[in-house]
Scaffold this motif. Structure first.
Motif, PDB file in Angstrom:
ATOM      1  N   GLN A 195       0.620  -0.941  -0.014  1.00 36.53           N
ATOM      2  CA  GLN A 195       0.155   0.215  -0.299  1.00 36.53           C
ATOM      3  C   GLN A 195       0.535   1.188   0.078  1.00 36.53           C
ATOM      4  OE1 GLN A 195      -3.320   0.062   2.999  1.00 36.53           O
ATOM      5  NE2 GLN A 195      -3.461  -2.118   2.788  1.00 36.53           N
ATOM      6  N   GLY A 196       2.065   0.664   0.150  1.00 32.02           N
ATOM      7  CA  GLY A 196       3.188   2.084  -0.038  1.00 32.02           C
ATOM      8  C   GLY A 196       3.376   2.352   0.885  1.00 32.02           C
ATOM      9  N   ALA A 197       3.699   1.561   2.413  1.00 33.98           N
ATOM     10  CA  ALA A 197       4.207   2.514   3.345  1.00 33.98           C
ATOM     11  C   ALA A 197       5.416   2.650   3.181  1.00 33.98           C
ATOM     12  CB  ALA A 197       4.059   1.429   4.651  1.00 33.98           C
ATOM     13  N   THR A 198       6.740   2.934   3.814  1.00 31.17           N
ATOM     14  CA  THR A 198       7.633   3.274   4.349  1.00 31.17           C
ATOM     15  C   THR A 198       8.627   2.961   5.255  1.00 31.17           C
ATOM     16  OG1 THR A 198       8.195   5.864   4.120  1.00 31.17           O
ATOM     17  CG2 THR A 198       7.960   5.011   2.300  1.00 31.17           C
ATOM     18  N   LYS A 199       7.546   3.338   6.195  1.00 32.52           N
ATOM     19  CA  LYS A 199       8.252   2.688   7.406  1.00 32.52           C
ATOM     20  C   LYS A 199       7.098   2.140   8.739  1.00 32.52           C
ATOM     21  CE  LYS A 199      11.288   6.886   8.849  1.00 32.52           C
ATOM     22  NZ  LYS A 199      11.239   7.590   9.302  1.00 32.52           N
ATOM     23  N   VAL A 200       7.195   1.121   9.308  1.00 31.42           N
ATOM     24  CA  VAL A 200       5.505   0.181   9.401  1.00 31.42           C
ATOM     25  C   VAL A 200       6.319   0.030  11.076  1.00 31.42           C
ATOM     26  CG1 VAL A 200       4.775  -1.713  10.049  1.00 31.42           C
ATOM     27  CG2 VAL A 200       6.392  -1.428   7.738  1.00 31.42           C
ATOM     28  N   VAL A 201       5.586   0.434  12.270  1.00 32.58           N
ATOM     29  CA  VAL A 201       5.642  -0.003  13.307  1.00 32.58           C
ATOM     30  C   VAL A 201       4.374  -1.054  13.407  1.00 32.58           C
ATOM     31  CG1 VAL A 201       4.619   1.159  15.719  1.00 32.58           C
ATOM     32  CG2 VAL A 201       6.131   2.074  13.666  1.00 32.58           C
ATOM     33  N   VAL A 202       4.919  -2.397  14.023  1.00 34.92           N
ATOM     34  CA  VAL A 202       3.876  -3.150  14.509  1.00 34.92           C
ATOM     35  C   VAL A 202       3.330  -3.090  15.747  1.00 34.92           C
ATOM     36  CG1 VAL A 202       3.393  -5.940  14.854  1.00 34.92           C
ATOM     37  CG2 VAL A 202       5.180  -4.844  12.922  1.00 34.92           C
ATOM     38  N   VAL A 203       2.604  -3.197  16.180  1.00 32.09           N
ATOM     39  CA  VAL A 203       1.516  -3.034  17.713  1.00 32.09           C
ATOM     40  C   VAL A 203       0.692  -4.114  18.472  1.00 32.09           C
ATOM     41  CG1 VAL A 203      -0.394  -1.756  16.686  1.00 32.09           C
ATOM     42  CG2 VAL A 203       0.835  -1.446  19.191  1.00 32.09           C
ATOM     43  N   SER A 204       1.140  -5.257  19.087  1.00 36.63           N
ATOM     44  CA  SER A 204      -0.074  -6.033  19.921  1.00 36.63           C
ATOM     45  C   SER A 204      -1.038  -5.410  20.464  1.00 36.63           C
ATOM     46  CB  SER A 204       0.816  -7.021  20.085  1.00 36.63           C
ATOM     47  OG  SER A 204       0.498  -8.580  21.051  1.00 36.63           O
TER      48      SER A 204
ATOM     49  N   ALA B 133       9.817 -10.827   7.758  1.00 35.70           N
ATOM     50  CA  ALA B 133       9.499  -9.444   7.016  1.00 35.70           C
ATOM     51  C   ALA B 133      10.407  -8.762   6.737  1.00 35.70           C
ATOM     52  CB  ALA B 133       8.541  -9.074   7.585  1.00 35.70           C
ATOM     53  N   ARG B 134      11.700  -8.664   7.862  1.00 36.58           N
ATOM     54  CA  ARG B 134      12.863  -7.617   7.421  1.00 36.58           C
ATOM     55  C   ARG B 134      13.077  -8.670   6.614  1.00 36.58           C
ATOM     56  NH1 ARG B 134      13.137  -6.642  14.390  1.00 36.58           N
ATOM     57  NH2 ARG B 134      12.155  -4.897  14.221  1.00 36.58           N
ATOM     58  N   ARG B 135      13.462 -10.026   6.478  1.00 38.23           N
ATOM     59  CA  ARG B 135      14.294 -10.555   4.947  1.00 38.23           C
ATOM     60  C   ARG B 135      13.805 -10.242   3.913  1.00 38.23           C
ATOM     61  NH1 ARG B 135      14.772 -14.087   9.532  1.00 38.23           N
ATOM     62  NH2 ARG B 135      13.034 -15.700   8.360  1.00 38.23           N
ATOM     63  N   ARG B 136      12.986 -10.051   3.659  1.00 38.70           N
ATOM     64  CA  ARG B 136      11.791  -9.465   2.673  1.00 38.70           C
ATOM     65  C   ARG B 136      12.360  -8.583   2.622  1.00 38.70           C
ATOM     66  NH1 ARG B 136       6.194 -12.378   3.557  1.00 38.70           N
ATOM     67  NH2 ARG B 136       6.895 -14.757   3.265  1.00 38.70           N
ATOM     68  N   HIS B 137      12.397  -7.611   2.848  1.00 35.20           N
ATOM     69  CA  HIS B 137      12.349  -6.047   2.494  1.00 35.20           C
ATOM     70  C   HIS B 137      13.416  -5.514   3.933  1.00 35.20           C
ATOM     71  CE1 HIS B 137       8.377  -6.126   0.172  1.00 35.20           C
ATOM     72  NE2 HIS B 137       8.688  -7.084   1.240  1.00 35.20           N
ATOM     73  N   PRO B 138      14.561  -5.342   3.692  1.00 35.33           N
ATOM     74  CA  PRO B 138      15.381  -5.052   4.334  1.00 35.33           C
ATOM     75  C   PRO B 138      16.073  -3.402   4.077  1.00 35.33           C
ATOM     76  CG  PRO B 138      16.490  -5.907   2.141  1.00 35.33           C
ATOM     77  CD  PRO B 138      15.112  -6.470   2.033  1.00 35.33           C
ATOM     78  N   ASN B 139      15.230  -3.097   3.433  1.00 37.24           N
ATOM     79  CA  ASN B 139      15.635  -1.935   3.510  1.00 37.24           C
ATOM     80  C   ASN B 139      14.181  -0.378   3.608  1.00 37.24           C
ATOM     81  OD1 ASN B 139      17.656  -1.715   2.014  1.00 37.24           O
ATOM     82  ND2 ASN B 139      16.774  -2.112  -0.499  1.00 37.24           N
ATOM     83  N   VAL B 140      13.579  -1.591   4.416  1.00 31.34           N
ATOM     84  CA  VAL B 140      11.702  -1.293   4.994  1.00 31.34           C
ATOM     85  C   VAL B 140      11.951  -0.926   6.605  1.00 31.34           C
ATOM     86  CG1 VAL B 140       9.598  -0.450   5.381  1.00 31.34           C
ATOM     87  CG2 VAL B 140      10.472  -1.119   2.699  1.00 31.34           C
ATOM     88  N   PRO B 141      12.051  -0.113   7.058  1.00 30.06           N
ATOM     89  CA  PRO B 141      12.550   0.206   8.487  1.00 30.06           C
ATOM     90  C   PRO B 141      11.403  -0.554   9.330  1.00 30.06           C
ATOM     91  CG  PRO B 141      12.710   2.344   8.144  1.00 30.06           C
ATOM     92  CD  PRO B 141      12.508   1.260   6.738  1.00 30.06           C
ATOM     93  N   ILE B 142      10.724  -1.906  10.348  1.00 30.66           N
ATOM     94  CA  ILE B 142      10.084  -2.350  10.479  1.00 30.66           C
ATOM     95  C   ILE B 142      10.356  -2.219  12.285  1.00 30.66           C
ATOM     96  CG2 ILE B 142       8.544  -3.848  10.591  1.00 30.66           C
ATOM     97  CD1 ILE B 142       9.595  -4.957   8.174  1.00 30.66           C
ATOM     98  N   VAL B 143       9.129  -1.450  12.918  1.00 31.97           N
ATOM     99  CA  VAL B 143       9.605  -1.549  14.080  1.00 31.97           C
ATOM    100  C   VAL B 143       9.112  -1.670  15.223  1.00 31.97           C
ATOM    101  CG1 VAL B 143       9.466   0.228  16.106  1.00 31.97           C
ATOM    102  CG2 VAL B 143      10.716   0.763  13.850  1.00 31.97           C
ATOM    103  N   TYR B 144       9.030  -2.708  15.866  1.00 28.30           N
ATOM    104  CA  TYR B 144       8.292  -3.281  17.070  1.00 28.30           C
ATOM    105  C   TYR B 144       7.993  -2.665  18.534  1.00 28.30           C
ATOM    106  CZ  TYR B 144       6.294  -7.903  19.580  1.00 28.30           C
ATOM    107  OH  TYR B 144       5.225  -8.038  20.540  1.00 28.30           O
ATOM    108  N   ALA B 145       6.493  -2.092  18.463  1.00 26.87           N
ATOM    109  CA  ALA B 145       6.193  -0.963  19.682  1.00 26.87           C
ATOM    110  C   ALA B 145       6.006  -2.283  20.435  1.00 26.87           C
ATOM    111  CB  ALA B 145       5.264   0.219  19.045  1.00 26.87           C
ATOM    112  N   TYR B 146       6.886  -2.779  21.315  1.00 31.88           N
ATOM    113  CA  TYR B 146       6.729  -3.455  22.460  1.00 31.88           C
ATOM    114  C   TYR B 146       8.621  -3.439  23.103  1.00 31.88           C
ATOM    115  CZ  TYR B 146       5.909  -7.813  25.072  1.00 31.88           C
ATOM    116  OH  TYR B 146       5.778  -9.188  26.216  1.00 31.88           O
ATOM    117  N   PRO B 147       8.255  -3.504  24.471  1.00 27.59           N
ATOM    118  CA  PRO B 147       6.897  -3.967  25.321  1.00 27.59           C
ATOM    119  C   PRO B 147       6.546  -3.119  25.916  1.00 27.59           C
ATOM    120  CG  PRO B 147       9.407  -4.459  26.625  1.00 27.59           C
ATOM    121  CD  PRO B 147       8.988  -3.622  25.518  1.00 27.59           C
ATOM    122  N   TYR B 148       5.457  -2.743  26.633  1.00 25.79           N
ATOM    123  CA  TYR B 148       4.457  -1.825  27.473  1.00 25.79           C
ATOM    124  C   TYR B 148       4.852  -1.496  28.188  1.00 25.79           C
ATOM    125  CZ  TYR B 148       1.482  -2.182  23.308  1.00 25.79           C
ATOM    126  OH  TYR B 148       0.452  -2.884  22.064  1.00 25.79           O
TER     127      TYR B 148
END
Length: 212
Positions: free
Chosen positions: A144-153, A174-189
């Motif tokens: 969908q065009g995301a250049t950065k991704v935050v994953v939240v549980s 997912a990071r292995r598939r898209h090494p140039n897209v920053p993917i952050v896991y918003a955890y722990p709370y």
């Protein structure tokens, strides 16, 4: 079953409260617009009420067998193939608020996150049993065009395998598939953030009790 449903719903409520605070940071909102930040919301996931129970039992039995054999790499290929076929079937089973109220609640939460955070892309996923898996949701966000991704549980308490093993493993995929897209896991709370939200919630109910 009722206890489990309450725990899952409580986790979703906690996540909404946390994200509401997170969304108040204006710099995050500005970044979301300019960089096309995506949020991938992760629910626990449950099987739909009308999914055949015999197939669900088979899925669980296969999962236990594969784990006992040391994982998918060690298990026979036909066993693994059957497991993934059933997993796809249960995930792709049509959902409605009637046959899966938990998925409906997660989608409602995700919509509020999108509106309150002004995030251009929000994708709903589940760790198991329903809809897109976590890595598939990240893939969809990037499509969908995301250049950065935050994953939240929506599962907010520390210590469970889903948050600390399953989800990180899928994010790594997912990071292995898209090494140039920053993917952050918003955890722990932060425990204090969760406690503050719950104290406010408790006080509202305590005030209601005081009126009786």
């Amino acid at each position: 079953m009722m206890k489990r449903a309450w725990m899952l719903w409580a986790s979703a409520i906690s996540t909404l409260a946390f994200v509401m605070g997170f969304a108040k940071v204006t710099s995050i909102n500005a970044e979301a617009k300019s960089e096309k930040l995506a949020v991938v919301v992760v629910g626990h996931g449950i099987a739909a009420k009308d999914f055949p129970r015999e197939k669900l039992r088979e899925l669980m039995r296969l999962h236990a067998q594969i784990e006992a054999l040391g994982g998918e790499e060690q298990a026979p290929s036909d066993l693994v193939e059957r497991y993934h076929a059933l997993e796809r079937e249960v995930r792709q089973h049509p959902r409605t608020p009637e046959n899966d109220p938990y998925d409906a609640a997660v989608r409602e939460l995700a919509q509020r996150i999108k509106e309150m955070g002004n995030f251009p892309i929000v994708v709903v996923t589940h760790n198991e049993f329903c809809g897109l898996d976590v890595d598939e949701g990240i893939e969809e966000a990037i499509k969908q065009g995301a250049t950065k991704v935050v994953v939240v549980s929506t599962m907010v308490i520390r210590g469970a395998n889903h948050n600390e093993k399953d989800i990180p493993g899928k994010i790594a995929k997912a990071r292995r598939r898209h090494p140039n897209v920053p993917i952050v896991y918003a955890y722990p709370y932060e425990t204090d953030d969760l406690a503050a939200m719950m104290v406010r919630h408790i006080k509202r109910y305590a005030e209601a009790i005081a009126k009786y």
